[in-house]
Structure formats: C-alpha cells, structure tokens
Design a protein around this motif. Structure first.
Motif, PDB file in Angstrom:
ATOM      1  N   LEU A  22      29.039  48.273  43.593  1.00 35.77           N
ATOM      2  CA  LEU A  22      29.770  47.665  44.714  1.00 35.77           C
ATOM      3  C   LEU A  22      29.100  46.367  45.154  1.00 35.77           C
ATOM      4  CD1 LEU A  22      31.960  47.787  46.921  1.00 35.77           C
ATOM      5  CD2 LEU A  22      30.400  49.223  48.258  1.00 35.77           C
ATOM      6  N   ALA A  23      27.782  46.359  45.179  1.00 36.85           N
ATOM      7  CA  ALA A  23      27.048  45.159  45.589  1.00 36.85           C
ATOM      8  C   ALA A  23      27.316  43.988  44.656  1.00 36.85           C
ATOM      9  CB  ALA A  23      25.550  45.453  45.635  1.00 36.85           C
ATOM     10  N   HIS A  24      27.614  44.279  43.401  1.00 34.28           N
ATOM     11  CA  HIS A  24      27.778  43.231  42.393  1.00 34.28           C
ATOM     12  C   HIS A  24      29.174  42.609  42.379  1.00 34.28           C
ATOM     13  CE1 HIS A  24      24.242  45.159  39.976  1.00 34.28           C
ATOM     14  NE2 HIS A  24      23.843  44.458  41.025  1.00 34.28           N
ATOM     15  N   VAL A  25      30.111  43.162  43.157  1.00 34.98           N
ATOM     16  CA  VAL A  25      31.466  42.598  43.181  1.00 34.98           C
ATOM     17  C   VAL A  25      31.727  41.825  44.476  1.00 34.98           C
ATOM     18  CG1 VAL A  25      32.387  44.349  41.619  1.00 34.98           C
ATOM     19  CG2 VAL A  25      32.469  44.747  44.100  1.00 34.98           C
ATOM     20  N   SER A  26      30.656  41.480  45.177  1.00 34.64           N
ATOM     21  CA  SER A  26      30.725  40.623  46.375  1.00 34.64           C
ATOM     22  C   SER A  26      31.617  41.179  47.481  1.00 34.64           C
ATOM     23  CB  SER A  26      31.209  39.221  45.983  1.00 34.64           C
ATOM     24  OG  SER A  26      30.390  38.670  44.978  1.00 34.64           O
ATOM     25  N   PRO A  27      31.246  42.339  48.034  1.00 34.82           N
ATOM     26  CA  PRO A  27      32.015  42.878  49.161  1.00 34.82           C
ATOM     27  C   PRO A  27      31.703  42.103  50.444  1.00 34.82           C
ATOM     28  CG  PRO A  27      30.076  44.233  48.785  1.00 34.82           C
ATOM     29  CD  PRO A  27      30.095  43.192  47.694  1.00 34.82           C
ATOM     30  N   PRO A  28      32.439  42.359  51.535  1.00 31.59           N
ATOM     31  CA  PRO A  28      32.116  41.720  52.822  1.00 31.59           C
ATOM     32  C   PRO A  28      30.676  42.025  53.228  1.00 31.59           C
ATOM     33  CG  PRO A  28      34.271  42.781  52.921  1.00 31.59           C
ATOM     34  CD  PRO A  28      33.668  43.178  51.609  1.00 31.59           C
ATOM     35  N   VAL A 256      31.394  42.571  35.345  1.00 29.76           N
ATOM     36  CA  VAL A 256      31.048  41.898  36.598  1.00 29.76           C
ATOM     37  C   VAL A 256      30.874  40.401  36.359  1.00 29.76           C
ATOM     38  CG1 VAL A 256      29.194  41.599  38.289  1.00 29.76           C
ATOM     39  CG2 VAL A 256      30.023  43.886  37.772  1.00 29.76           C
ATOM     40  N   ILE A 257      30.160  40.058  35.304  1.00 26.91           N
ATOM     41  CA  ILE A 257      29.943  38.646  34.979  1.00 26.91           C
ATOM     42  C   ILE A 257      31.274  37.931  34.768  1.00 26.91           C
ATOM     43  CG2 ILE A 257      29.008  37.050  33.253  1.00 26.91           C
ATOM     44  CD1 ILE A 257      26.702  39.019  32.842  1.00 26.91           C
ATOM     45  N   PHE A 258      32.179  38.561  34.040  1.00 25.13           N
ATOM     46  CA  PHE A 258      33.483  37.958  33.749  1.00 25.13           C
ATOM     47  C   PHE A 258      34.341  37.822  35.007  1.00 25.13           C
ATOM     48  CE2 PHE A 258      38.009  38.542  32.687  1.00 25.13           C
ATOM     49  CZ  PHE A 258      38.216  37.410  31.907  1.00 25.13           C
ATOM     50  N   LEU A 259      34.464  38.909  35.775  1.00 20.31           N
ATOM     51  CA  LEU A 259      35.357  38.907  36.934  1.00 20.31           C
ATOM     52  C   LEU A 259      34.823  38.075  38.093  1.00 20.31           C
ATOM     53  CD1 LEU A 259      36.513  42.636  36.957  1.00 20.31           C
ATOM     54  CD2 LEU A 259      37.849  40.632  36.281  1.00 20.31           C
ATOM     55  N   ASN A 260      33.508  37.916  38.179  1.00 22.32           N
ATOM     56  CA  ASN A 260      32.947  37.105  39.261  1.00 22.32           C
ATOM     57  C   ASN A 260      33.275  35.623  39.103  1.00 22.32           C
ATOM     58  OD1 ASN A 260      31.886  39.108  40.867  1.00 22.32           O
ATOM     59  ND2 ASN A 260      29.831  38.993  40.012  1.00 22.32           N
ATOM     60  N   GLY A 261      33.806  35.267  37.938  1.00 22.97           N
ATOM     61  CA  GLY A 261      34.238  33.886  37.725  1.00 22.97           C
ATOM     62  C   GLY A 261      35.620  33.604  38.285  1.00 22.97           C
ATOM     63  N   TYR A 262      36.245  34.642  38.844  1.00 17.51           N
ATOM     64  CA  TYR A 262      37.595  34.496  39.393  1.00 17.51           C
ATOM     65  C   TYR A 262      37.617  34.909  40.865  1.00 17.51           C
ATOM     66  CZ  TYR A 262      38.939  34.192  34.478  1.00 17.51           C
ATOM     67  OH  TYR A 262      39.055  33.819  33.166  1.00 17.51           O
ATOM     68  N   ASN A 263      38.531  34.326  41.600  1.00 14.63           N
ATOM     69  CA  ASN A 263      38.681  34.639  43.020  1.00 14.63           C
ATOM     70  C   ASN A 263      39.588  35.858  43.164  1.00 14.63           C
ATOM     71  OD1 ASN A 263      38.575  34.521  45.803  1.00 14.63           O
ATOM     72  ND2 ASN A 263      40.160  32.929  45.955  1.00 14.63           N
ATOM     73  N   ILE A 264      38.993  37.037  43.011  1.00 16.00           N
ATOM     74  CA  ILE A 264      39.735  38.296  43.042  1.00 16.00           C
ATOM     75  C   ILE A 264      39.213  39.148  44.194  1.00 16.00           C
ATOM     76  CG2 ILE A 264      40.336  40.379  41.731  1.00 16.00           C
ATOM     77  CD1 ILE A 264      39.717  38.850  39.183  1.00 16.00           C
ATOM     78  N   ASN A 265      40.102  39.869  44.843  1.00 18.24           N
ATOM     79  CA  ASN A 265      39.714  40.777  45.906  1.00 18.24           C
ATOM     80  C   ASN A 265      38.658  41.747  45.405  1.00 18.24           C
ATOM     81  OD1 ASN A 265      40.239  43.681  47.220  1.00 18.24           O
ATOM     82  ND2 ASN A 265      40.734  42.101  48.737  1.00 18.24           N
ATOM     83  N   PHE A 266      37.642  41.973  46.219  1.00 14.80           N
ATOM     84  CA  PHE A 266      36.505  42.778  45.768  1.00 14.80           C
ATOM     85  C   PHE A 266      36.895  44.222  45.446  1.00 14.80           C
ATOM     86  CE2 PHE A 266      36.441  44.290  50.112  1.00 14.80           C
ATOM     87  CZ  PHE A 266      35.799  45.524  50.063  1.00 14.80           C
ATOM     88  N   ILE A 267      37.902  44.764  46.123  1.00 17.07           N
ATOM     89  CA  ILE A 267      38.331  46.146  45.850  1.00 17.07           C
ATOM     90  C   ILE A 267      38.946  46.237  44.459  1.00 17.07           C
ATOM     91  CG2 ILE A 267      39.877  48.015  46.545  1.00 17.07           C
ATOM     92  CD1 ILE A 267      39.619  47.054  49.423  1.00 17.07           C
ATOM     93  N   LEU A 268      39.826  45.303  44.132  1.00 14.61           N
ATOM     94  CA  LEU A 268      40.431  45.276  42.803  1.00 14.61           C
ATOM     95  C   LEU A 268      39.369  45.074  41.738  1.00 14.61           C
ATOM     96  CD1 LEU A 268      42.885  45.223  40.928  1.00 14.61           C
ATOM     97  CD2 LEU A 268      43.113  42.767  41.418  1.00 14.61           C
ATOM     98  N   VAL A 273      36.059  47.118  37.278  1.00 14.95           N
ATOM     99  CA  VAL A 273      34.713  47.266  36.700  1.00 14.95           C
ATOM    100  C   VAL A 273      34.396  48.729  36.463  1.00 14.95           C
ATOM    101  CG1 VAL A 273      32.243  47.005  37.161  1.00 14.95           C
ATOM    102  CG2 VAL A 273      33.802  45.117  37.660  1.00 14.95           C
ATOM    103  N   LEU A 274      34.666  49.577  37.429  1.00  9.78           N
ATOM    104  CA  LEU A 274      34.397  51.010  37.279  1.00  9.78           C
ATOM    105  C   LEU A 274      35.247  51.616  36.175  1.00  9.78           C
ATOM    106  CD1 LEU A 274      34.060  52.435  40.913  1.00  9.78           C
ATOM    107  CD2 LEU A 274      32.296  52.234  39.174  1.00  9.78           C
TER     108      LEU A 274
END
Length: 301
Positions: A22-28, A256-268, A273-274
């Motif tokens: 969870l920490a790696h997907v940039s939550p609030p 995580v590395i791939f998806l963090n390059g996009y502006n995607i809601n952290f829940i999605l 990722v899971l």
C-alpha cells in the motif's frame, strides 16, 4: 492450538505485506503515515516464528541468508534481462551493484538487507541473553544510535541492523513469555496518542524510518502488539499470502514501477498490483510445489 497460532502468524505477515505494498502505490498522507507499523510487524513476527537449529551458528546463518539472497538475485536477474531485451531499457553498473548488494539500486531491496541482518544478529542476541549478558544488547543499541549522527554508514547499515534485530528479538521473547493483556492495553493507549499526533501533523513517521528511530519503532510495536493479541479466523487467501511474502513482494515491484509512471487512483493501482503479483506467484507456486526440482525451496515462500 498450535495450528491455529501458525495461521494467525501467517495472517499477521499478510497484513504487514499488504500494508507495505500500500505504501508503494502513493496513498493519501494520513493512510501513508498510519501504515508505518508494517515493517516492524513483519520483523516482529520473524522473531515469533524463529526456530533455533542444532546445526551450529555458521551453518544456520548461511542457510537463512541463502534463502533470502538466491530468490532476490534470481528475480532481479530476470527483471534486468527482461528490461534489456524486451524494453530496451539499460541500467547503470552502479544500479546493478547496489541492487545485488541490496543497498538501493532501483529501490525496494533494503528490506531484504534487514532480514539478512536479523539472520546474523538474532542468534547472537539470544545467546547473549542466555549467558546473562542481556545488558550488552542495550549497550549495543545505545551506542549505535548515539553515534549514528556522526558516521553516515551507521545510519544506513548498523543502526538499521541493530534496531530491527532488537524488534525481532522482542517477538522471540513475547512468544516465550505470553504477557498479552497488559501489553495490549498499554499499546492501545500509546496508539491513540500517536494517532492524535499524526492527525495534528506533529509527527512524520516516514522521516523517522530511515534509519528506524525509537519513536518509529515504538509506534510500530504498539500496533504490532495490538494485532498480535487479536484472534483471526482462518482465511485461505490471507494464509497463502502470509506464508509466501518473499516472492509476492518481489513480484509486486515491476508492477509498482510501471504503474507509478501513470496518474492512476491509488486504490485501483493497489488492486492491480496485488492481483498480478499474487496471481503470478500462485502459478509459480503450483509449478514448483509439484516439481522434483532440487532447489525448489528457493522459489517458494
């Protein structure tokens, strides 16, 4: 009762891993701060489930280190080869070295350095206590933390190793002693205090994590003790994830590395990722658990 307790430990490890991811997907920020018990929890449980060996310190330690190092080296070798041949992505020699030595590299590998440190130091801590030299542990912790501000290497390696090993040692001791109720009540009160400080933004636990400051460790231990005193119902998914944290953690890294390059809601992002990391390892588990491969133990767990 022992089978139940084993499932409970797996569920706690699962909670820790899910929080780390969870920490790696940039939550609030509030959630990011709140979940800062995760590393302390998984390290604490490593002490709870620690089994002493009759094979001697060197053989036992070497075996535990191999159990950590080989999966990491195999995974990142496949990762770097995939990036080179399929994505035309080239990394520097420094990144390769820092990854394989688990210093930094592309990130995410420092947690394995922590567990290698525990594999080396925890048997020493236990042996010192048995010899009546428990005070030496506290002197070692005090010295390393006091002088950490003067030597940068202590921040990166020594303080991290000593402090997290002490957390693992506490897990080992709690399993032996069993004073749950008083710890739980105390932890709930301290947790409420930390929660208030986080809401008021008077404390940033993430800053205190590198290296692990006493305040960061105390917060993590409070949440850990509360969770440790709870009774969880057996859940197949949680038990599977909790008993295979190493490889699921590794598989989550590229997503995580791939998806963090996009502006995607952290829940999605979190769900994706899971889903992929657990699913890929599930197929890996099915293949290797039924195989006769001599070294299959390095591809499970």
């Amino acid at each position: 009762m022992e089978n139940y307790r084993n499932y409970n430990y797996d569920i706690l490890r699962c909670i820790a891993l899910l929080s780390i991811i969870l920490a790696h997907v940039s939550p609030p920020n509030f959630i990011f701060q709140l979940r800062n018990f995760d590393v302390v929890l998984i390290v604490f449980i490593s002490g709870v489930v620690y089994n002493e060996s009759n094979h001697g310190y060197l053989k036992q330690t070497f075996s535990r280190i191999l159990r950590l190092v080989i999966p990491v080296w195999v995974f990142f070798s496949l990762y770097y080869l995939t990036c080179y041949f399929m994505l035309d992505k080239i990394f520097t020699l420094k990144q390769y070295i820092l990854t394989y030595t688990m210093i930094s590299g592309i990130g995410f590998v420092w947690i394995f350095r922590v567990f290698i440190s525990i594999a080396i130091l925890l048997p020493i801590f236990i042996n010192m206590e048995r010899r009546g030299n428990f005070y030496i542990i506290f002197i070692l912790i005090l010295i390393t933390n006091v002088i950490s501000g003067y030597f940068h290497i202590f921040d990166k390696i020594i303080v991290e190793a000593v402090n997290y090993t002490f957390v693992s040692y506490l897990g080992y001791k709690v399993k032996k002693s069993g004073f749950k109720t008083s710890i739980r009540n105390f932890s709930i009160l301290i947790f409420i205090v930390f929660l208030y400080l986080i809401i008021k933004k008077d404390i940033d636990l993430q800053i205190l994590k590198y290296p692990p400051d006493f305040i960061y460790i105390i917060y993590g231990l409070c949440v850990t003790y509360i969770l440790f005193c709870l009774r969880f119902k057996k859940n197949t998914f949680f038990v599977f994830v909790g008993s295979n944290t190493l490889w699921i953690y590794l598989w989550h890294i590229p997503f995580v590395i791939f998806l963090n390059g996009y502006n995607i809601n952290f829940i999605l992002k979190y769900v994706v990722v899971l889903l992929f990391s657990v699913s890929i390892f599930y197929f890996q588990y099915k293949i290797f658990s039924k195989s006769n491969f001599k070294y299959k133990r390095y591809f499970l767990g």
